[in-house]
Design a protein around this motif. Structure first.
Motif, mmCIF file in Angstrom:
data_model
loop_
_atom_site.group_PDB
_atom_site.id
_atom_site.type_symbol
_atom_site.label_atom_id
_atom_site.label_comp_id
_atom_site.label_asym_id
_atom_site.label_seq_id
_atom_site.Cartn_x
_atom_site.Cartn_y
_atom_site.Cartn_z
ATOM 1 N N VAL A 185 44.290 54.219 39.239
ATOM 2 C CA VAL A 185 45.166 53.181 39.804
ATOM 3 C C VAL A 185 44.443 51.839 39.835
ATOM 4 C CG1 VAL A 185 46.334 52.426 41.909
ATOM 5 C CG2 VAL A 185 46.556 54.793 41.137
ATOM 6 N N GLU A 186 43.209 51.853 40.280
ATOM 7 C CA GLU A 186 42.456 50.596 40.382
ATOM 8 C C GLU A 186 42.211 49.980 39.006
ATOM 9 O OE1 GLU A 186 38.424 48.891 42.577
ATOM 10 O OE2 GLU A 186 39.072 50.980 42.848
ATOM 11 N N LYS A 235 46.621 47.410 45.420
ATOM 12 C CA LYS A 235 45.798 48.578 45.072
ATOM 13 C C LYS A 235 45.841 49.616 46.182
ATOM 14 C CE LYS A 235 42.363 46.338 42.084
ATOM 15 N NZ LYS A 235 40.917 46.016 41.936
ATOM 16 N N HIS A 236 45.685 49.142 47.406
ATOM 17 C CA HIS A 236 45.654 50.066 48.547
ATOM 18 C C HIS A 236 46.984 50.816 48.675
ATOM 19 C CE1 HIS A 236 44.505 51.611 52.484
ATOM 20 N NE2 HIS A 236 45.658 51.163 52.973
ATOM 21 N N LYS A 295 47.355 53.398 45.817
ATOM 22 C CA LYS A 295 46.458 54.541 46.019
ATOM 23 C C LYS A 295 47.035 55.497 47.056
ATOM 24 C CE LYS A 295 42.122 52.178 44.834
ATOM 25 N NZ LYS A 295 40.821 51.692 45.354
ATOM 26 N N GLU A 296 47.577 54.946 48.147
ATOM 27 C CA GLU A 296 48.169 55.801 49.177
ATOM 28 C C GLU A 296 49.357 56.584 48.619
ATOM 29 O OE1 GLU A 296 49.185 53.456 52.529
ATOM 30 O OE2 GLU A 296 47.156 53.523 53.399
ATOM 31 N N ALA A 319 49.823 57.454 45.504
ATOM 32 C CA ALA A 319 49.323 58.469 44.567
ATOM 33 C C ALA A 319 48.766 59.677 45.321
ATOM 34 C CB ALA A 319 48.245 57.861 43.673
ATOM 35 N N VAL A 320 48.055 59.436 46.413
ATOM 36 C CA VAL A 320 47.489 60.540 47.195
ATOM 37 C C VAL A 320 48.606 61.354 47.854
ATOM 38 C CG1 VAL A 320 46.086 61.108 49.204
ATOM 39 C CG2 VAL A 320 45.280 59.396 47.562
ATOM 40 N N LYS A 344 39.645 61.266 43.405
ATOM 41 C CA LYS A 344 38.870 60.111 42.942
ATOM 42 C C LYS A 344 39.348 59.657 41.561
ATOM 43 C CE LYS A 344 34.138 58.405 42.443
ATOM 44 N NZ LYS A 344 34.446 57.606 41.235
ATOM 45 N N THR A 358 42.656 57.667 42.171
ATOM 46 C CA THR A 358 42.457 56.339 42.761
ATOM 47 C C THR A 358 41.737 55.407 41.787
ATOM 48 O OG1 THR A 358 40.426 57.179 43.818
ATOM 49 C CG2 THR A 358 42.461 57.216 45.119
ATOM 50 N N ASP A 359 40.766 55.925 41.042
ATOM 51 C CA ASP A 359 40.091 55.077 40.045
ATOM 52 C C ASP A 359 41.048 54.651 38.944
ATOM 53 O OD1 ASP A 359 37.771 55.315 41.460
ATOM 54 O OD2 ASP A 359 36.859 56.822 40.147
#
Length: 352
Positions: free
Chosen positions: A147-148, A196-197, A200-201, A203-204, A141, A144-145
């Motif tokens: 990155v956003e 963003k999507h 996030k992918e 980064a995960v 989390k 992802t936060d």
């Protein structure tokens, strides 16, 4: 307070304990406690208070009209005055001070409540770490936060992909999450939410690949707890100092017709959010850049040196074959003299 003065028969016959007060306290409760020293549990007693019109209590909070009345009456200096108006003025002055002190304490508690709420949030997060809970979902989390928030900071909502400042985005994002550099062909035709999507992918997936480098997932879980706990403690201590500095100067907001308490709450809330963002950024930056070092044992490269080339290993100490002759023993030659005076004299002469 809390001590009963026992009266003997002589004190009872004289009228009991006499309490004489030379001033009136700001709080009526303190005066009543002093009065309560006399006449306890049915014992006889009396209390009397004396106060000057020049005492701080009367000078700051007393009635000016009452002062003018006594001055107009021409009351002599050091004259004892007993009047209902004077007693009422003293009680009103004490009420003013009590209300003022109550307001100070209430305001102080409201300031402390801001820090108490923030402290409960931080301590709850620390307790989760100390209890050994898995922080994997928390780390995801945070990533992802981050990155956003970074995309929102560098790219406007209404801008098209051709106008995006990818250099600024790469500068802020790649320093924390080392994904591949974002180039113009990669974002052509994309919308902000799609970017963003995708980020996030990536980064995960990058963190999952980092997790696969460890022998077991629990190794990374323990590292996550240690790094997160250190980051929380360090940032929280800095935040406490910053809030203390803010509180010392927040009263100046009153000059701008703003409520200092409201400004303290709003500024403290913004500072707390900035602290939590700093904790997240520092934690994920360390975790994404952590590496496993392979422990390589050094081989023994020492070589045998010296003249001893045989395979027997370590030299054995030389042993004496003949029995040792001491200076005062008979000489082994049979002359009957002591060894030091016969054949041993030559050896002892060289030694001297």
């Amino acid at each position: 307070r809390g001590t009963d003065i026992k009266l003997d028969e002589e004190a009872r016959a004289a009228g009991g304990l006499k309490i004489i007060g030379t001033e009136r306290h700001e709080s009526r409760r303190i005066d009543n406690q002093l009065r309560g020293r006399s006449g306890r549990q049915g014992d006889p007693g009396e209390s009397r208070f004396f106060i000057s019109l020049e005492d701080d209590l009367m000078r700051l909070f007393g009635s000016e009209r009452m002062m003018e009345v006594f001055n107009a009456l021409g009351v002599p200096e050091n004259e004892q005055i007993e009047h209902k108006m004077l007693t009422s003025a003293i009680e009103r002055a004490q009420k003013k001070i009590e209300n003022n002190n109550f307001g100070i304490r209430k305001n102080l508690l409201e300031y402390d409540q801001v820090m108490n709420e923030q402290r409960e949030i931080i301590y709850a997060e620390r307790r989760r770490v100390l209890d050994g809970e898995s922080m994997r979902d928390v780390i995801f989390k945070m990533a992802t936060d981050f990155v956003e928030n970074t995309v929102d900071m560098c790219i406007g909502d209404d801008s098209v992909s051709e106008d995006w400042d990818l250099a600024e985005l790469n500068q802020h994002l790649l320093a924390t999450i080392p994904i591949k550099e974002i180039k113009t062909p990669d974002v052509r035709g994309l919308k902000k939410n799609e970017l963003k999507h995708n980020l996030k992918e990536e980064a995960v997936k990058l963190y999952e690949a980092k997790e696969a480098e460890f022998p077991t997932p629990e190794h990374l879980r323990e590292i996550e707890r240690v790094i997160l706990l250190k980051s929380i403690d360090r940032k929280w201590m800095d935040h406490i100092d910053d809030m203390d500095q803010l509180r010392q100067g927040i009263g100046l907001q009153a000059y701008g017709q703003r409520d200092p308490l409201v400004e303290y709450k709003m500024t403290g809330y913004d500072m707390f959010n900035a602290m939590t963002d700093a904790i997240s950024e520092e934690t994920i930056r360390i975790l994404y850049h952590i590496r496993i070092e392979q422990k390589v044992e050094r081989e023994e490269v020492a070589k045998v040196t010296g003249t001893n080339k045989d395979d027997t290993g370590v030299k054995q100490p030389k042993k004496r074959t003949a029995e040792k002759v001491y200076p005062n023993d008979p000489c082994p030659c049979g002359s009957g003299k002591k060894y030091k005076n016969c054949h041993g004299s030559r050896a002892f002469g060289h030694a001297q």
